[in-house]
Design a protein around this motif. Structure first.
Motif, PDB file in Angstrom:
ATOM      1  N   ARG A  94       0.837  -1.206   0.000  1.00 39.54           N
ATOM      2  CA  ARG A  94       0.000   0.000   0.000  1.00 39.54           C
ATOM      3  C   ARG A  94       0.870   1.254   0.000  1.00 39.54           C
ATOM      4  O   ARG A  94       0.605   2.213  -0.723  1.00 39.54           O
ATOM      5  CB  ARG A  94      -0.930  -0.004   1.209  1.00 39.54           C
ATOM      6  N   GLN A  99      -0.144  -1.749  -7.625  1.00 42.73           N
ATOM      7  CA  GLN A  99      -1.420  -2.096  -8.252  1.00 42.73           C
ATOM      8  C   GLN A  99      -1.345  -3.533  -8.758  1.00 42.73           C
ATOM      9  O   GLN A  99      -0.826  -3.806  -9.838  1.00 42.73           O
ATOM     10  CB  GLN A  99      -1.722  -1.128  -9.409  1.00 42.73           C
ATOM     11  N   GLU A 100      -1.880  -4.441  -7.983  1.00 41.43           N
ATOM     12  CA  GLU A 100      -1.728  -5.859  -8.286  1.00 41.43           C
ATOM     13  C   GLU A 100      -2.459  -6.273  -9.557  1.00 41.43           C
ATOM     14  O   GLU A 100      -2.000  -7.135 -10.306  1.00 41.43           O
ATOM     15  CB  GLU A 100      -2.234  -6.693  -7.106  1.00 41.43           C
ATOM     16  N   THR A 101      -3.593  -5.659  -9.832  1.00 40.31           N
ATOM     17  CA  THR A 101      -4.417  -6.104 -10.960  1.00 40.31           C
ATOM     18  C   THR A 101      -3.736  -5.905 -12.308  1.00 40.31           C
ATOM     19  O   THR A 101      -4.018  -6.630 -13.258  1.00 40.31           O
ATOM     20  CB  THR A 101      -5.762  -5.358 -10.964  1.00 40.31           C
ATOM     21  N   SER A 102      -2.834  -4.944 -12.403  1.00 41.27           N
ATOM     22  CA  SER A 102      -2.207  -4.654 -13.696  1.00 41.27           C
ATOM     23  C   SER A 102      -0.768  -5.158 -13.777  1.00 41.27           C
ATOM     24  O   SER A 102      -0.058  -4.849 -14.739  1.00 41.27           O
ATOM     25  CB  SER A 102      -2.220  -3.141 -13.956  1.00 41.27           C
TER      26      SER A 102
END
Length: 218
Positions: A94, A99-102
């Protein structure tokens, strides 16, 4: 000549200590010159490494429970530690704005947990104990350096540094369990020092690969 467990742990760790030049990234973090993008990549790679290693250690604990209970206790403690580390990793990710999704993980970083999984399937438990203990010494040193640098150069809070603090702190319990596991294997004549050394050498090489791959991120 048969060596004692403490001697084996000490000499194997010393023999496998990495070259100071083998890690291109930690010195940059220590100097405050690594980008926050690179720190975010470090966090995101660890979101893959930690659960993978935890699963491997849990499997090793189950595999060794009947015939090698001392090793099973060591691996159980390792798995529990990975669970705690995973909880602490959230705050670091954090703080980095990760940004884990990308994010797409780097093969060079994920070779290490892949080899730990190989050890879980193929290595004699006590041999894996010796190899992993030697590798953890280097990892702990890196984490201590990073924890200091994150506070001094990046202004991270104690909560955001807790992941690295956790691994940097020496664990007398883990040392005791490793010694007991290696001692039991030596006494039973089932420790293969040469093979354990090979496993440790491979782990150190994959560890170096992890940092080298990360150092190439922007």
């Amino acid at each position: 000549m048969t060596h004692s467990a403490p001697d084996l742990l000490r000499t194997t760790t010393a023999a496998l200590a990495p070259d100071p030049e083998a890690n291109p990234l930690v010195p940059r973090i220590a100097a405050g010159t690594a980008s926050r993008t690179t720190l975010a990549a470090l966090a995101l790679e660890q979101t893959w490494v930690i659960p993978a290693d935890r699963g491997a250690f849990e499997y090793l604990a189950v595999r060794s429970a009947a015939a090698d209970p001392e090793a099973a206790a060591f691996f159980t403690t390792l798995a529990q530690g990975e669970a705690l580390a995973g909880e602490r990793l959230v705050a670091f990710a954090r703080a980095c704005g990760a940004q884990e999704t990308s994010y797409e993980p780097l093969p060079g970083c994920q070779a290490y947990p892949a080899y730990v999984a190989w050890l879980a399937l193929n290595a004699a438990p006590a041999d894996a104990v010796l190899a992993l203990t030697a590798n953890f010494s280097a990892w702990g040193g890196y984490c201590a350096t990073i924890a200091t640098a994150l506070r001094e150069h990046y202004g991270f809070t104690d909560e955001a540094c807790a992941f690295f603090d956790f691994f940097a702190e020496p664990s007398s319990d883990l040392d005791r369990l490793a010694t007991a596991a290696v001692e039991a294997a030596v006494d039973a004549g089932r420790l293969d020092e040469k093979r354990a050394h090979t496993y440790g050498r491979m782990l150190q090489a994959y560890e170096a690969m992890f940092w080298s791959a990360l150092s190439k991120t922007p």
